[in-house]
Write a protein that holds these residues in place. Structure first.
Motif, PDB file in Angstrom:
ATOM      1  N   ALA A   1      -9.460   2.035 -11.828  1.00  0.00           N
ATOM      2  CA  ALA A   1     -10.779   2.657 -12.000  1.00  0.00           C
ATOM      3  C   ALA A   1     -11.570   2.052 -13.153  1.00  0.00           C
ATOM      4  O   ALA A   1     -12.777   1.846 -13.033  1.00  0.00           O
ATOM      5  N   LYS A   2     -10.902   1.732 -14.278  1.00  0.00           N
ATOM      6  CA  LYS A   2     -11.634   1.271 -15.454  1.00  0.00           C
ATOM      7  C   LYS A   2     -11.666  -0.243 -15.565  1.00  0.00           C
ATOM      8  O   LYS A   2     -12.714  -0.829 -15.812  1.00  0.00           O
ATOM      9  N   SER A   3     -10.506  -0.877 -15.406  1.00  0.00           N
ATOM     10  CA  SER A   3     -10.486  -2.337 -15.527  1.00  0.00           C
ATOM     11  C   SER A   3     -11.130  -3.001 -14.319  1.00  0.00           C
ATOM     12  O   SER A   3     -12.010  -3.859 -14.456  1.00  0.00           O
ATOM     13  N   ALA A   4     -10.695  -2.605 -13.124  1.00  0.00           N
ATOM     14  CA  ALA A   4     -11.228  -3.221 -11.897  1.00  0.00           C
ATOM     15  C   ALA A   4     -12.559  -2.626 -11.470  1.00  0.00           C
ATOM     16  O   ALA A   4     -13.273  -3.216 -10.657  1.00  0.00           O
ATOM     17  N   GLN A   5     -12.898  -1.441 -12.004  1.00  0.00           N
ATOM     18  CA  GLN A   5     -14.161  -0.771 -11.660  1.00  0.00           C
ATOM     19  C   GLN A   5     -14.309  -0.578 -10.140  1.00  0.00           C
ATOM     20  O   GLN A   5     -15.391  -0.779  -9.573  1.00  0.00           O
ATOM     21  N   VAL A   6     -13.212  -0.186  -9.495  1.00  0.00           N
ATOM     22  CA  VAL A   6     -13.283   0.144  -8.065  1.00  0.00           C
ATOM     23  C   VAL A   6     -14.136   1.400  -7.919  1.00  0.00           C
ATOM     24  O   VAL A   6     -13.899   2.393  -8.619  1.00  0.00           O
ATOM     25  N   PRO A   7     -15.126   1.383  -7.053  1.00  0.00           N
ATOM     26  CA  PRO A   7     -16.052   2.524  -6.982  1.00  0.00           C
ATOM     27  C   PRO A   7     -15.419   3.770  -6.383  1.00  0.00           C
ATOM     28  O   PRO A   7     -14.433   3.696  -5.646  1.00  0.00           O
ATOM     29  N   PRO A   8     -15.972   4.940  -6.716  1.00  0.00           N
ATOM     30  CA  PRO A   8     -15.484   6.195  -6.133  1.00  0.00           C
ATOM     31  C   PRO A   8     -15.510   6.150  -4.610  1.00  0.00           C
ATOM     32  O   PRO A   8     -16.329   5.456  -4.000  1.00  0.00           O
ATOM     33  N   GLY A   9     -14.593   6.908  -4.011  1.00  0.00           N
ATOM     34  CA  GLY A   9     -14.494   6.923  -2.561  1.00  0.00           C
ATOM     35  C   GLY A   9     -13.468   5.945  -2.033  1.00  0.00           C
ATOM     36  O   GLY A   9     -13.309   5.800  -0.821  1.00  0.00           O
ATOM     37  N   ASN A  10     -12.761   5.273  -2.944  1.00  0.00           N
ATOM     38  CA  ASN A  10     -11.706   4.349  -2.548  1.00  0.00           C
ATOM     39  C   ASN A  10     -10.337   4.895  -2.950  1.00  0.00           C
ATOM     40  O   ASN A  10     -10.194   5.543  -3.990  1.00  0.00           O
ATOM     41  N   VAL A  11      -9.359   4.630  -2.119  1.00  0.00           N
ATOM     42  CA  VAL A  11      -7.969   4.929  -2.415  1.00  0.00           C
ATOM     43  C   VAL A  11      -7.219   3.605  -2.362  1.00  0.00           C
ATOM     44  O   VAL A  11      -7.276   2.889  -1.356  1.00  0.00           O
ATOM     45  N   VAL A  12      -6.543   3.264  -3.454  1.00  0.00           N
ATOM     46  CA  VAL A  12      -5.808   2.005  -3.534  1.00  0.00           C
ATOM     47  C   VAL A  12      -4.317   2.317  -3.656  1.00  0.00           C
ATOM     48  O   VAL A  12      -3.916   3.105  -4.521  1.00  0.00           O
ATOM     49  N   ILE A  13      -3.532   1.711  -2.790  1.00  0.00           N
ATOM     50  CA  ILE A  13      -2.086   1.897  -2.800  1.00  0.00           C
ATOM     51  C   ILE A  13      -1.425   0.538  -2.991  1.00  0.00           C
ATOM     52  O   ILE A  13      -1.813  -0.441  -2.352  1.00  0.00           O
ATOM     53  N   ILE A  14      -0.462   0.492  -3.886  1.00  0.00           N
ATOM     54  CA  ILE A  14       0.298  -0.739  -4.102  1.00  0.00           C
ATOM     55  C   ILE A  14       1.749  -0.490  -3.725  1.00  0.00           C
ATOM     56  O   ILE A  14       2.362   0.484  -4.178  1.00  0.00           O
ATOM     57  N   GLU A  15       2.269  -1.353  -2.868  1.00  0.00           N
ATOM     58  CA  GLU A  15       3.654  -1.252  -2.412  1.00  0.00           C
ATOM     59  C   GLU A  15       4.424  -2.482  -2.876  1.00  0.00           C
ATOM     60  O   GLU A  15       4.009  -3.611  -2.619  1.00  0.00           O
ATOM     61  N   SER A  16       5.526  -2.246  -3.564  1.00  0.00           N
ATOM     62  CA  SER A  16       6.430  -3.325  -3.952  1.00  0.00           C
ATOM     63  C   SER A  16       7.594  -3.340  -2.972  1.00  0.00           C
ATOM     64  O   SER A  16       8.297  -2.336  -2.813  1.00  0.00           O
ATOM     65  N   THR A  17       7.792  -4.479  -2.332  1.00  0.00           N
ATOM     66  CA  THR A  17       8.829  -4.576  -1.302  1.00  0.00           C
ATOM     67  C   THR A  17      10.215  -4.841  -1.867  1.00  0.00           C
ATOM     68  O   THR A  17      11.196  -4.809  -1.146  1.00  0.00           O
ATOM     69  N   GLY A  18      10.292  -5.124  -3.179  1.00  0.00           N
ATOM     70  CA  GLY A  18      11.598  -5.323  -3.788  1.00  0.00           C
ATOM     71  C   GLY A  18      11.720  -6.690  -4.443  1.00  0.00           C
ATOM     72  O   GLY A  18      10.831  -7.524  -4.343  1.00  0.00           O
ATOM     73  N   PRO A  19      12.793  -6.880  -5.180  1.00  0.00           N
ATOM     74  CA  PRO A  19      13.998  -6.052  -5.286  1.00  0.00           C
ATOM     75  C   PRO A  19      13.793  -4.651  -5.880  1.00  0.00           C
ATOM     76  O   PRO A  19      14.537  -3.744  -5.550  1.00  0.00           O
ATOM     77  N   VAL A  20      12.811  -4.448  -6.796  1.00  0.00           N
ATOM     78  CA  VAL A  20      12.486  -3.088  -7.216  1.00  0.00           C
ATOM     79  C   VAL A  20      11.458  -2.559  -6.226  1.00  0.00           C
ATOM     80  O   VAL A  20      10.336  -3.066  -6.162  1.00  0.00           O
ATOM     81  N   GLN A  21      11.850  -1.577  -5.453  1.00  0.00           N
ATOM     82  CA  GLN A  21      10.981  -1.046  -4.421  1.00  0.00           C
ATOM     83  C   GLN A  21      10.236   0.180  -4.944  1.00  0.00           C
ATOM     84  O   GLN A  21      10.792   0.997  -5.675  1.00  0.00           O
TER      85      GLN A  21
END
Length: 284
Positions: A185-205
């Motif tokens: 929200a602050k560094s990337a300044q993604v505008p309101p109304g967005n949902v961002v999901i990050i998935e790590s596939t591993g080894p740390v999942q």
């Protein structure tokens, strides 16, 4: 989705993660030839030997409080006062044989472990930290993150990948996921109304997400998902999922290389994904 393996959160687990990643740097150093020590790394201006000198220098300063009195040349890779300060420890050890720098790290790391495990020490014990005095539950994870990051810098330079499923890796990921609301929200300044999901596939999942809402002043604010915190979602929210490996995610979050240097997959808005990845830098 909780991290797997989970990051340690007790004193014994954090000390074990610290000990493991510092020992990994020592072991890598013992395995290096003179040519290996001279290899450039992802940190501009630093060789493999310089990386090890940085780790031992920081740990020595945090343990003793002594700041080396050494003149640092005006290197091109030094861009701010903090960089100048850190460079003192590296510059001090540039004339020293690499094997001696590795041996010094072995000694200093043992002293630090003894400090952390002394009778009466708890997670609330205040110690010297990189940004000032702080309790161990805050300062120790940040030291693990920093040392593990430099361990990975060394491994990358040497072509010897490893420890991507270690306690240090899990601590890095845990701190990164905790910082996502700010980074999105602050560094990337993604505008309101967005949902961002990050998935790590591993080894740390793991999986972490941020819903961006508008504050009263109109600025975006990140609300963590999957945390038990309720929020009033909107059916028009735009979901963007970024999927990448532990290695790619932590290299990007360490500010090593650019977005085009890592492999990732996107479901949703590719422009939002790139905006997030461009600003997904946790390590200063």
């Amino acid at each position: 989705m909780p991290l797997h393996p989970a990051a340690p959160d007790d004193l014994a687990g954090l000390v074990a993660a610290y000990q493991q990643t510092t020992q990994a740097v020592v072991d890598l150093g013992h395995s290096c030839s003179e040519a290996d020590f001279a290899l450039p790394t992802a940190c501009p201006g630093w060789t493999v030997k310089d990386q090890i000198a940085h780790v031992v220098g920081m740990e020595s300063w945090l343990h003793t409080g002594r700041v080396p009195q050494v003149e640092v040349p005006d290197y091109d890779h030094l861009r701010h006062e903090a960089g100048q300060f850190v460079e003192r420890e590296v510059e001090l050890r540039r004339p020293v044989a690499a094997a001696k720098v590795v041996a010094e790290l072995e000694t200093v790391a043992a002293q630090r472990v003894a400090q952390f495990t002394a009778p009466g020490v708890t997670l609330d014990t205040v110690v010297r930290g990189a940004w000032g005095p702080a309790p161990l539950h805050r300062s120790l994870p940040t030291r693990i993150l920093d040392i593990w990051t430099h361990e990975q810098d060394i491994r990358q330079a040497l072509g010897r990948p490893g420890d991507l499923d270690s306690g240090g890796a899990a601590v890095f990921m845990d701190l990164l996921f905790a910082s996502l609301p700010r980074l999105v929200a602050k560094s990337a300044q993604v505008p309101p109304g967005n949902v961002v999901i990050i998935e790590s596939t591993g080894p740390v999942q793991g999986r972490a997400g941020v819903w961006v809402e508008s504050q009263d002043d109109g600025k975006p604010r990140g609300i963590p998902l999957f945390s038990g915190i309720a929020h009033d979602g909107d059916p028009d929210d735009v979901f963007t999922t970024i999927t990448l490996s532990t290695d790619a995610l932590t290299r990007r979050a360490a500010g090593r290389g650019g977005v085009d240097d890592i492999h990732f997959a996107v479901q949703g808005d590719p422009a939002v994904a790139r905006q997030v990845l461009e600003h997904l830098v946790l390590v200063p």
